[in-house]
Design a protein around this motif. Structure first.
Motif, PDB file in Angstrom:
ATOM      1  N   ASP A  27       0.905  -1.269  -0.065  1.00 41.25           N
ATOM      2  CA  ASP A  27      -0.455   0.127   0.027  1.00 41.25           C
ATOM      3  C   ASP A  27       0.556   1.414   0.202  1.00 41.25           C
ATOM      4  O   ASP A  27       1.146   1.821   0.997  1.00 41.25           O
ATOM      5  N   THR A  28       1.744   1.706  -1.200  1.00 48.19           N
ATOM      6  CA  THR A  28       1.405   2.979  -0.804  1.00 48.19           C
ATOM      7  C   THR A  28       1.850   3.454  -2.658  1.00 48.19           C
ATOM      8  O   THR A  28       1.109   2.841  -3.105  1.00 48.19           O
ATOM      9  N   THR A  37      11.357  10.818  -0.471  1.00 50.90           N
ATOM     10  CA  THR A  37      12.614   9.730  -0.562  1.00 50.90           C
ATOM     11  C   THR A  37      13.695  10.007  -1.964  1.00 50.90           C
ATOM     12  O   THR A  37      14.958  10.106  -2.058  1.00 50.90           O
ATOM     13  N   CYS A 111      26.488   0.733   4.531  1.00 47.72           N
ATOM     14  CA  CYS A 111      26.092   1.803   3.431  1.00 47.72           C
ATOM     15  C   CYS A 111      27.942   2.620   4.065  1.00 47.72           C
ATOM     16  O   CYS A 111      27.863   3.325   3.103  1.00 47.72           O
ATOM     17  N   SER A 151       7.124   0.109   4.365  1.00 49.86           N
ATOM     18  CA  SER A 151       8.495   0.932   4.901  1.00 49.86           C
ATOM     19  C   SER A 151      10.156   0.891   5.075  1.00 49.86           C
ATOM     20  O   SER A 151      10.893   2.135   5.079  1.00 49.86           O
ATOM     21  N   VAL A 154       9.972   0.082  -0.633  1.00 48.93           N
ATOM     22  CA  VAL A 154      10.738   1.391  -1.563  1.00 48.93           C
ATOM     23  C   VAL A 154      11.861   1.455  -1.378  1.00 48.93           C
ATOM     24  O   VAL A 154      11.877   2.621  -2.452  1.00 48.93           O
ATOM     25  N   GLY A 223      13.117   4.421  10.913  1.00 51.69           N
ATOM     26  CA  GLY A 223      13.639   5.687   9.493  1.00 51.69           C
ATOM     27  C   GLY A 223      13.748   7.143   9.956  1.00 51.69           C
ATOM     28  O   GLY A 223      14.333   8.127   9.737  1.00 51.69           O
ATOM     29  N   VAL A 226      17.154   6.961  11.618  1.00 55.49           N
ATOM     30  CA  VAL A 226      18.136   6.827  10.962  1.00 55.49           C
ATOM     31  C   VAL A 226      17.982   8.842   9.971  1.00 55.49           C
ATOM     32  O   VAL A 226      19.591   8.952   9.803  1.00 55.49           O
ATOM     33  N   TYR A 227      17.102   9.097   9.539  1.00 51.81           N
ATOM     34  CA  TYR A 227      17.098  10.021   9.474  1.00 51.81           C
ATOM     35  C   TYR A 227      18.118  11.312  10.336  1.00 51.81           C
ATOM     36  O   TYR A 227      18.880  11.993   9.606  1.00 51.81           O
ATOM     37  N   ALA A 260      20.830   8.027  -0.225  1.00 52.96           N
ATOM     38  CA  ALA A 260      19.607   7.515   0.150  1.00 52.96           C
ATOM     39  C   ALA A 260      18.174   7.093   0.516  1.00 52.96           C
ATOM     40  O   ALA A 260      17.825   7.085   0.457  1.00 52.96           O
ATOM     41  N   ASN A 261      19.012   9.047   0.428  1.00 49.65           N
ATOM     42  CA  ASN A 261      17.545  10.018   0.551  1.00 49.65           C
ATOM     43  C   ASN A 261      17.818  11.224   0.191  1.00 49.65           C
ATOM     44  O   ASN A 261      18.398  12.137   0.463  1.00 49.65           O
ATOM     45  N   ARG A 263      16.296  14.184   0.741  1.00 44.50           N
ATOM     46  CA  ARG A 263      15.922  14.918   1.577  1.00 44.50           C
ATOM     47  C   ARG A 263      16.979  14.830   2.641  1.00 44.50           C
ATOM     48  O   ARG A 263      18.071  16.155   2.938  1.00 44.50           O
ATOM     49  N   ILE A 264      18.109  14.105   2.737  1.00 41.13           N
ATOM     50  CA  ILE A 264      19.076  13.804   3.458  1.00 41.13           C
ATOM     51  C   ILE A 264      20.824  14.528   3.268  1.00 41.13           C
ATOM     52  O   ILE A 264      21.197  15.116   3.067  1.00 41.13           O
ATOM     53  N   ASN A 288      18.721   3.438  -2.751  1.00 44.08           N
ATOM     54  CA  ASN A 288      19.900   2.926  -1.794  1.00 44.08           C
ATOM     55  C   ASN A 288      20.371   1.497  -1.700  1.00 44.08           C
ATOM     56  O   ASN A 288      19.759   0.582  -1.512  1.00 44.08           O
ATOM     57  N   PHE A 318      27.287   6.472   5.089  1.00 50.93           N
ATOM     58  CA  PHE A 318      26.304   6.478   6.795  1.00 50.93           C
ATOM     59  C   PHE A 318      25.868   5.542   6.560  1.00 50.93           C
ATOM     60  O   PHE A 318      24.994   4.805   5.685  1.00 50.93           O
TER      61      PHE A 318
HETATM   62  N1  COA Z   1       4.168   4.380   1.324  1.00 48.95           N
HETATM   63  C1  COA Z   1       3.036   4.983   1.942  1.00 48.95           C
HETATM   64  N2  COA Z   1       3.053   5.418   3.378  1.00 48.95           N
HETATM   65  C2  COA Z   1       4.514   5.246   4.635  1.00 48.95           C
HETATM   66  C3  COA Z   1       5.167   4.071   3.647  1.00 48.95           C
HETATM   67  C4  COA Z   1       5.398   3.938   2.014  1.00 48.95           C
HETATM   68  N3  COA Z   1       6.246   3.587   1.489  1.00 48.95           N
HETATM   69  N4  COA Z   1       5.934   3.849   4.495  1.00 48.95           N
HETATM   70  C5  COA Z   1       5.786   4.328   5.258  1.00 48.95           C
HETATM   71  N5  COA Z   1       4.253   4.684   5.288  1.00 48.95           N
HETATM   72  C6  COA Z   1       3.510   5.463   6.525  1.00 48.95           C
HETATM   73  C7  COA Z   1       3.913   5.520   7.754  1.00 48.95           C
HETATM   74  O1  COA Z   1       2.863   4.017   8.106  1.00 48.95           O
HETATM   75  C8  COA Z   1       3.080   6.481   8.469  1.00 48.95           C
HETATM   76  O2  COA Z   1       2.227   6.162   8.090  1.00 48.95           O
HETATM   77  P1  COA Z   1       0.686   6.603   9.929  1.00 48.95           P
HETATM   78  O3  COA Z   1       1.052   8.248   9.921  1.00 48.95           O
HETATM   79  O4  COA Z   1      -0.867   6.903   9.207  1.00 48.95           O
HETATM   80  O5  COA Z   1       1.327   6.163  10.805  1.00 48.95           O
HETATM   81  C9  COA Z   1       3.587   7.781   7.895  1.00 48.95           C
HETATM   82  O6  COA Z   1       4.035   6.869   6.472  1.00 48.95           O
HETATM   83  C10 COA Z   1       4.417   8.478   8.094  1.00 48.95           C
HETATM   84  O7  COA Z   1       6.143   7.627   8.333  1.00 48.95           O
HETATM   85  P2  COA Z   1       7.147   8.054   8.650  1.00 48.95           P
HETATM   86  O8  COA Z   1       7.645   6.669   9.090  1.00 48.95           O
HETATM   87  O9  COA Z   1       7.331   8.762   9.939  1.00 48.95           O
HETATM   88  O10 COA Z   1       7.622   8.479   7.314  1.00 48.95           O
HETATM   89  P3  COA Z   1       9.452   9.518   7.097  1.00 48.95           P
HETATM   90  O11 COA Z   1       8.357  11.028   7.334  1.00 48.95           O
HETATM   91  O12 COA Z   1       9.745   9.477   8.635  1.00 48.95           O
HETATM   92  O13 COA Z   1       9.078   8.981   6.201  1.00 48.95           O
HETATM   93  C11 COA Z   1      11.424   7.649   5.805  1.00 48.95           C
HETATM   94  C12 COA Z   1      10.171   7.482   6.003  1.00 48.95           C
HETATM   95  C13 COA Z   1      12.369   6.023   5.576  1.00 48.95           C
HETATM   96  C14 COA Z   1      11.293   8.177   4.310  1.00 48.95           C
HETATM   97  C15 COA Z   1      12.684   8.505   6.183  1.00 48.95           C
HETATM   98  O14 COA Z   1      11.989   8.379   7.577  1.00 48.95           O
HETATM   99  C16 COA Z   1      13.818   8.387   6.111  1.00 48.95           C
HETATM  100  O15 COA Z   1      14.529   8.627   4.464  1.00 48.95           O
HETATM  101  N6  COA Z   1      14.124   8.023   7.053  1.00 48.95           N
HETATM  102  C17 COA Z   1      15.820   7.201   7.006  1.00 48.95           C
HETATM  103  C18 COA Z   1      15.722   6.316   5.992  1.00 48.95           C
HETATM  104  C19 COA Z   1      17.168   5.803   5.639  1.00 48.95           C
HETATM  105  O16 COA Z   1      17.826   6.458   5.039  1.00 48.95           O
HETATM  106  N7  COA Z   1      17.882   4.724   5.790  1.00 48.95           N
HETATM  107  C20 COA Z   1      18.851   3.618   4.835  1.00 48.95           C
HETATM  108  C21 COA Z   1      20.513   4.286   5.987  1.00 48.95           C
HETATM  109  S1  COA Z   1      21.419   4.221   5.088  1.00 48.95           S
END
Ligand code: COA
Length: 332
Positions: A27-28, A37, A111, A151, A154, A223, A226-227, A260-261, A263-264, A288, A318
């Motif tokens: 569901d995305t 991202t 990473c 989460s 993707v 997430g 990590v962000y 990774a992202n 926005r980062i 990523n 990182f």
């Molecule tokens: N599609 C749609 N909705 C999604 C989703 C997806 N693929 N993944 C999560 N969601 C939902 C969540 O369930 C949550 O819903 P809710 O509010 O109803 O509970 C909502 O989106 C927000 O989730 P959240 O985790 O707070 O989102 P976020 O703004 O933190 O973004 C990331 C998530 C992962 C994109 C972000 O945290 C991030 O980029 N973190 C760093 C991750 C990274 O770079 N990792 C690799 C390191 S090497």
């Protein structure tokens, strides 16, 4: 002594999986993934392995360097997703490319792996133990991902990137007056935050003990933690490396960051007060790929003629561990 990257290479699986394809699995939506991202599509293995991708990337790097595999002294493979626990992936690569003289072993810093491998190889070359090294970041993360967890599934893709580094005895001064080589490096690890990005392997099980708590062998990630870590630690370690080298952000031509992202990366540029145009990105096309992102981007830039002799690059990564690092390199 000068260290030069004389060859780069990459290997990506053929299969492209778009955000629209992902929306058929979980569901995305394209809008959510792109907005949060910057990723639009990723490459996913349909049989490629960490060692087969690594070997292809290495062969490309050696061809560019004009070297025969028999001349390679050291092979370091950075990976957190090898297909075998034994033997290590570097030994598989050694056999695949025919680098029979090379010492070969793996290194896992997730990473940050390619960066840590580059710095480790540099240290070996500095001691005089080896004259050259093939360093590789290779991952098939698609097998570590829970494809029902929207989460994480993707975010990641599969691929490999390699660089061949060589030592030259005399310093090589470029036309702009800069000396080729690694000017400074900063690396760090914070194991206390390890479980914010984790993936289990086997638990203890033998005739005398059986672990009762089982953790799923898939990537788990907080997430937001990590962000926060990345947007604070990456600019801090880049700044520390620049300070140590008596350089400023303006002295840097390109920031080759872990992809990774978006926005980062934008946040890092903002915190450093650096022009975002100096931060090349490819994560929209390949997502990523953990340790493979930096060398794949480096190879794209190199083959597209976007890196010139004398350019100063900051490589910074990182990831899980947590680990982080930055290296300053003048391209020779
Ligand atoms: N599609 C749609 N909705 C999604 C989703 C997806 N693929 N993944 C999560 N969601 C939902 C969540 O369930 C949550 O819903 P809710 O509010 O109803 O509970 C909502 O989106 C927000 O989730 P959240 O985790 O707070 O989102 P976020 O703004 O933190 O973004 C990331 C998530 C992962 C994109 C972000 O945290 C991030 O980029 N973190 C760093 C991750 C990274 O770079 N990792 C690799 C390191 S090497």
């Amino acid at each position: 002594m000068t260290i030069k990257i004389t060859g780069t290479g990459r290997a990506l699986p053929e299969k492209t999986v778009t955000n629209f394809d992902m929306a058929k699995l979980v569901d995305t939506s394209d809008e959510w993934i792109r907005g949060r991202t910057g990723i639009a599509e990723r490459r996913i293995s349909t049989g490629d392995t960490v060692s087969s991708l690594a070997a292809k990337a290495c062969a490309e790097a050696l061809t560019m360097a004009g070297k025969d595999a028999e001349e390679v002294d050291l092979i370091l493979v950075a990976t957190c997703s090898p297909e075998l626990l034994l033997p290590c992936c570097a030994c598989q690569v050694q056999s695949a490319i025919g680098a029979h003289q090379a010492v070969a072993f793996d290194l896992n810093a997730a990473c940050s792996g390619f960066l840590f491998a580059l710095n480790t190889a540099y240290a070996y070359l500095q001691t005089g133990l080896y004259q050259n090294a093939l360093i590789v970041g290779s991952e098939v993360l698609s097998k570590l991902i829970d494809w029902t967890d929207r989460s994480t599934c993707v975010l990641f893709g599969d691929g490999a990137g390699a660089a061949f580094i060589e030592k030259t005895e005399a310093d090589e001064v470029c036309a702009n007056g800069r000396t080729a080589g690694i000017e400074e490096m900063v690396m760090g690890s914070d194991g206390t935050k390890g479980m914010v990005l984790a993936c289990a392997e086997r638990t203890v099980s033998n005739p005398y003990f059986k672990e009762t708590e089982t953790i799923k062998p898939y990537v788990y990630m907080n997430g937001q933690e990590v962000y926060k870590f990345a947007t604070r630690q990456v600019p801090a370690c880049i700044k520390e490396a620049l300070d140590k080298a008596n350089l400023t952000v303006d002295d840097v031509d390109l920031f080759v960051l872990h992809q990774a992202n978006v926005r980062i990366i934008e946040s890092v540029a903002k915190r450093l007060k650096a022009d975002i145009a100096k931060f090349p990105m490819n994560l929209d096309r390949i997502g990523n790929m953990s340790s493979a992102t930096i060398p794949v981007l480096l190879d794209e830039l190199n083959r597209d003629g976007k890196i010139k002799k004398g350019d100063r690059l900051v490589l910074s990564g990182f990831g899980a561990g947590l680990t982080y690092g930055a290296s300053i390199l003048v391209w020779g």
